[in-house]
Design a protein around this motif. Structure first.
Motif, mmCIF file in Angstrom:
data_model
loop_
_atom_site.group_PDB
_atom_site.id
_atom_site.type_symbol
_atom_site.label_atom_id
_atom_site.label_comp_id
_atom_site.label_asym_id
_atom_site.label_seq_id
_atom_site.Cartn_x
_atom_site.Cartn_y
_atom_site.Cartn_z
ATOM 1 N N LEU A 82 0.751 -1.067 0.143
ATOM 2 C CA LEU A 82 -0.047 0.066 0.048
ATOM 3 C C LEU A 82 0.867 1.197 0.036
ATOM 4 O O LEU A 82 0.323 2.435 -0.054
ATOM 5 C CB LEU A 82 -1.074 0.078 1.290
ATOM 6 N N THR B 170 -9.523 1.381 -2.867
ATOM 7 C CA THR B 170 -9.051 2.838 -3.095
ATOM 8 C C THR B 170 -10.248 3.582 -2.423
ATOM 9 O O THR B 170 -11.242 3.225 -2.656
ATOM 10 C CB THR B 170 -8.785 3.053 -4.430
ATOM 11 N N GLN C 28 -5.588 4.075 0.483
ATOM 12 C CA GLN C 28 -5.510 2.869 0.107
ATOM 13 C C GLN C 28 -5.908 1.807 1.223
ATOM 14 O O GLN C 28 -5.682 2.276 2.304
ATOM 15 C CB GLN C 28 -4.429 2.293 -0.501
ATOM 16 N N ARG D 273 -6.272 -2.663 2.626
ATOM 17 C CA ARG D 273 -5.944 -3.919 2.354
ATOM 18 C C ARG D 273 -6.627 -4.791 3.319
ATOM 19 O O ARG D 273 -6.715 -4.425 4.556
ATOM 20 C CB ARG D 273 -4.664 -4.027 1.973
#
Length: 241
Positions: free
Chosen positions: A22, A203, A224, A226
């Motif tokens: 990221l 995003t 970002q 994850r």
């Protein structure tokens, strides 16, 4: 002292990185489980800041300082202590900006030269759905409505992802302007949901609805996210001025 960029420092090579993909290469990153920290290695000043803390908090604090000291040392910035101010913001050395985050099972620290970024924010959370009664405090009504259109694999984590993303955004701007933001003061727009092999990537763009809280011309901020290895990680790296 000058901040020199060199290869990424990472203390625990036996754990998969949540945040590395990221972050741009210019950002130094270190990650470890808090249980591997050594509170006895803290400086006297750092010890004083957690003198009344419970053992869990002491381990998390120690992990963050251990990782930060390693990263700063690799940049030629040796420090005796990394203490927080009255607003609980770490007092990073002048050449850098940084962010520390931790949950019960992971601590991460990121540091980048100030010449390359106005601010950075990281947040880690367990990849577990948020309690429904908390959602109205975190999500704006428009965010809740858009959540229904998220891919199914993401939808149940929508609340905690929104919480984490807003935390990262807040961390990236707060140290400069010191303007408090409520969760309702930022509206997120999500896109680019995709698998990454070991988890999921997305995003987000955050509209800061209190202009004095952020930088001129920067009321929309990109980050970002994850989901991997049982955690949610979110990142905001601001551009340089």
């Amino acid at each position: 002292m000058s901040a020199v960029i060199s290869p990424v420092a990472k203390i625990d090579h036996d754990i998969p990185s949540l945040f590395r993909m990221l972050l741009p290469p210019s950002v130094r990153l270190a990650e470890m489980p808090p249980e591997r920290a050594d509170p006895a290695a803290l400086s006297a000043e750092e010890q004083q800041q957690i003198a009344r803390a419970v053992p869990k908090r002491r381990m998390e604090f120690a992990a963050g300082r251990q990782l930060a000291r390693r990263l700063l040392g690799d940049m030629g910035l040796e420090i005796d202590a990394l203490v927080s101010d009255a607003d609980r913001v770490p007092r990073w050395p002048a050449p850098v900006v940084g962010s520390i985050t931790h949950c019960r099972s992971l601590c991460a620290v990121a540091v980048v030269p100030r010449a390359l970024s106005l601010g950075i924010g990281l947040d880690v959370e367990p990849a577990e759905p948020m309690k429904p009664e908390l959602l109205p405090h975190i999500l704006r009504e428009s965010e809740s409505a858009r959540l229904r259109d998220w891919p199914a694999r993401w939808r149940e984590l929508g609340g905690i992802l929104t919480f984490s993303a807003k935390e990262s955004l807040y961390k990236s701007i707060y140290p400069v302007h010191r303007v408090f933001l409520d969760f309702q003061d930022v509206e997120l727009h999500w896109s680019d949901f995709e698998p990454d092999g070991s988890g999921l990537l997305a995003t987000f763009e955050g509209d800061v609805r209190v202009p004095q809280a952020t930088f001129p011309g920067m009321t929309r901020i990109t980050g970002q996210a994850r989901v991997a290895h049982g955690h949610i990680g979110t990142v905001v790296v601001l551009p340089p001025q």
